[in-house]
Motif scaffolding. Sequence first.
Motif, PDB file in Angstrom:
ATOM      1  N   LYS A  65       0.689  -1.415   0.336  1.00  0.00           N
ATOM      2  CA  LYS A  65      -0.424  -0.264   0.094  1.00  0.00           C
ATOM      3  C   LYS A  65       1.087   1.490  -0.124  1.00  0.00           C
ATOM      4  N   HIS A  66       2.040   1.451   0.622  1.00  0.00           N
ATOM      5  CA  HIS A  66       2.484   2.683   0.797  1.00  0.00           C
ATOM      6  C   HIS A  66       4.133   1.963   0.199  1.00  0.00           C
ATOM      7  N   THR A  67       4.094   3.115  -0.958  1.00  0.00           N
ATOM      8  CA  THR A  67       5.388   3.307  -1.736  1.00  0.00           C
ATOM      9  C   THR A  67       6.613   3.705  -0.646  1.00  0.00           C
ATOM     10  N   GLY A  68       7.828   2.761  -0.898  1.00  0.00           N
ATOM     11  CA  GLY A  68       8.884   3.427  -0.406  1.00  0.00           C
ATOM     12  C   GLY A  68       9.751   2.932  -0.398  1.00  0.00           C
ATOM     13  N   SER A  69       9.713   1.724  -0.875  1.00  0.00           N
ATOM     14  CA  SER A  69      10.881  -0.128  -0.369  1.00  0.00           C
ATOM     15  C   SER A  69      11.620  -0.156  -2.286  1.00  0.00           C
ATOM     16  N   VAL A  70      12.929  -0.214  -1.973  1.00  0.00           N
ATOM     17  CA  VAL A  70      13.905  -0.689  -3.143  1.00  0.00           C
ATOM     18  C   VAL A  70      14.183  -2.455  -2.945  1.00  0.00           C
ATOM     19  N   ALA A  71      13.481  -2.897  -2.164  1.00  0.00           N
ATOM     20  CA  ALA A  71      13.325  -4.471  -1.865  1.00  0.00           C
ATOM     21  C   ALA A  71      12.063  -5.003  -1.291  1.00  0.00           C
ATOM     22  N   ALA A  72      11.809  -5.768  -1.677  1.00  0.00           N
ATOM     23  CA  ALA A  72      10.439  -5.686  -0.748  1.00  0.00           C
ATOM     24  C   ALA A  72      10.766  -7.667   0.307  1.00  0.00           C
ATOM     25  N   PRO A  73       9.091  -7.238   1.043  1.00  0.00           N
ATOM     26  CA  PRO A  73       8.923  -7.758   2.439  1.00  0.00           C
ATOM     27  C   PRO A  73       9.265  -8.980   1.824  1.00  0.00           C
ATOM     28  N   THR A  74      10.013  -9.907   1.236  1.00  0.00           N
ATOM     29  CA  THR A  74       9.652 -11.507   0.557  1.00  0.00           C
ATOM     30  C   THR A  74       8.760 -12.779   1.387  1.00  0.00           C
ATOM     31  N   ALA A  75       8.816 -12.305   2.826  1.00  0.00           N
ATOM     32  CA  ALA A  75       8.196 -13.247   3.508  1.00  0.00           C
ATOM     33  C   ALA A  75       6.934 -13.067   2.944  1.00  0.00           C
ATOM     34  N   GLY A  76       6.415 -11.995   3.043  1.00  0.00           N
ATOM     35  CA  GLY A  76       4.803 -11.742   2.589  1.00  0.00           C
ATOM     36  C   GLY A  76       4.143 -12.055   1.193  1.00  0.00           C
ATOM     37  N   LEU A  77       5.168 -12.116   0.436  1.00  0.00           N
ATOM     38  CA  LEU A  77       5.220 -12.777  -1.138  1.00  0.00           C
ATOM     39  C   LEU A  77       4.325 -14.056  -0.889  1.00  0.00           C
ATOM     40  N   HIS A  78       4.993 -14.210  -0.251  1.00  0.00           N
ATOM     41  CA  HIS A  78       4.253 -16.130  -0.208  1.00  0.00           C
ATOM     42  C   HIS A  78       2.480 -15.957  -0.208  1.00  0.00           C
ATOM     43  N   PHE A  79       1.774 -15.121   0.662  1.00  0.00           N
ATOM     44  CA  PHE A  79       0.471 -14.922   1.004  1.00  0.00           C
ATOM     45  C   PHE A  79      -0.267 -14.425  -0.211  1.00  0.00           C
TER      46      PHE A  79
END
Length: 386
Positions: free
Chosen positions: A212-226
Motif C-alpha cells: 500500500k505505502h510506496t517506499g521500498s527498494v526491495a520487497a518484504p519477501t516473507a509476505g510474497l507467499h500470502f
Amino acid sequence: MVVTLQQHYPLLFTLIYSMPDKSYRLSDYDYHLPQENIAQHPAHKRDHSRLLVVDKTGDMLEHRKFTDIIDYLRPGDLIVVNDTKVFPARILGKKITGGRVELFLLEFPRQLSPCPEGEGWHEATAIALLKSSKRPKPGVTLHFSPTLTAAVESYQEDGKANVRLHYRLTASTTDLESVLEAHGQVPLPPYISRSQGSTREDSKRYQTTYAKHTGSVAAPTAGLHFSSEVLTLLQQKGVVVEHITLHVGYGTFAPVRTDDIRDHIIHREYISISPTTAAAVNRTKKNGGRIWAVGTTSVRTLEYATDEQGEVQPIDGVCDLFIYPGYRFRTVDNLITNFHLPQSSLLFLVSALAGRERMLHAYNHAVEQGYRFFSYGDAMAIITKE
C-alpha cells in the motif's frame, strides 16, 4: 513429514545443543549454499511454495506446503504484515556523451515545488547509485526520456550520488510514482541473475498482495507467499491481521564486514505503526494470543516500538534496531520468514529468536531437501511459543 532431531539425529542433537548457542563471530553464521538452490523465479502460485516449520518448543523440523500455515495459527492469534510497496528504483538511460548509465534510487525521491523549466515540470531529490563505464561528474545531466532527466549534484564519501530529478507530468504519468513506473524497472536482488533482467511478471510477483505505502527498494519477501485466499482463511479462523510499514532500504543487502558481528552498523529504515495496530497487538498479548510476525521487517518494527513495560507504542520514525543472539524478544512470539544469506544480519536475527545451532541445522537440512532460497524461494515458520 516431521523430523524429530533427538530421535532421528541423536549424535547431532547431542553435539549441537552441547555447544554454546550465542556466538559473535561472523564465521559462525556461515553455511554452504549451492547455486542451484537460489530461486530465480517465484513459485507458480504465491501460496504454492514449500514451508519448513522449525518448532523450537519440541525441537522438530516439519516439511509442509505454505497453505498449511493456516493449521499453525489459532483463533485469538495476531499476524503482523508489512504493507510497504516496492517502487521501480532502477532506471536505464544515457549520458550526454551517449554512454549508458544506470540510476538506482536508494529511496523514494523527495518531491519539491514545480521547477522553472516550464508548465508541467517538477523536481525531486534523491540519493542514488550510478553505474556506468565512467562515473558522471557533478553537474552532468543524465537522460532517460524526453520527460525525465537527472542532474548529478554531488557525491558522498561512500560513493553514493545526490541527484535532482526533473520530470514532466503527462496524461498517463500524473504523479512521481507513475513517472517511475513508466521509466523504471523492479530492482531485483543481485543474487537473481537473469540475462533478460526483470520482467513484467516481476512487477506483480515482487510485490505483496497487500502492498500500500510506496517506499521500498526491495520487497518484504516473507509476505510474497500470502495470497488473498490464505489471508481470508486466516481471518475466517479468528486470526487478527494487522499492518505495519517498514520501507526496505538498500542497506538490507549490505554485507557484514566485521569479524565481531556486534561491531556491524545496522542500516536505518523508516517505520510506522498506527495506534489501531499497536492497541490490537497489546490486546492480543494481554489475552494470551500469540504474535506472529511476517518477515524480519515486521520483527524489527514491533520490537523497536515496544517500551520497557512490554507494550507496543504507535510510531512514525526511523528504526535502527540491530537484533543478534542475546537479544530478548518482548513482543514477537513466532515468525514466518524466508531463508537468508550466509553471514547476514537477517540470519543473526532468526538465530536470536530460535538459536544459532538450531537455525544452521535447519538451513543445512533445507539445502539437502532441495528448498529454494532467498527472495523468490520457499518459506520457514519459526515457532517459539506453542
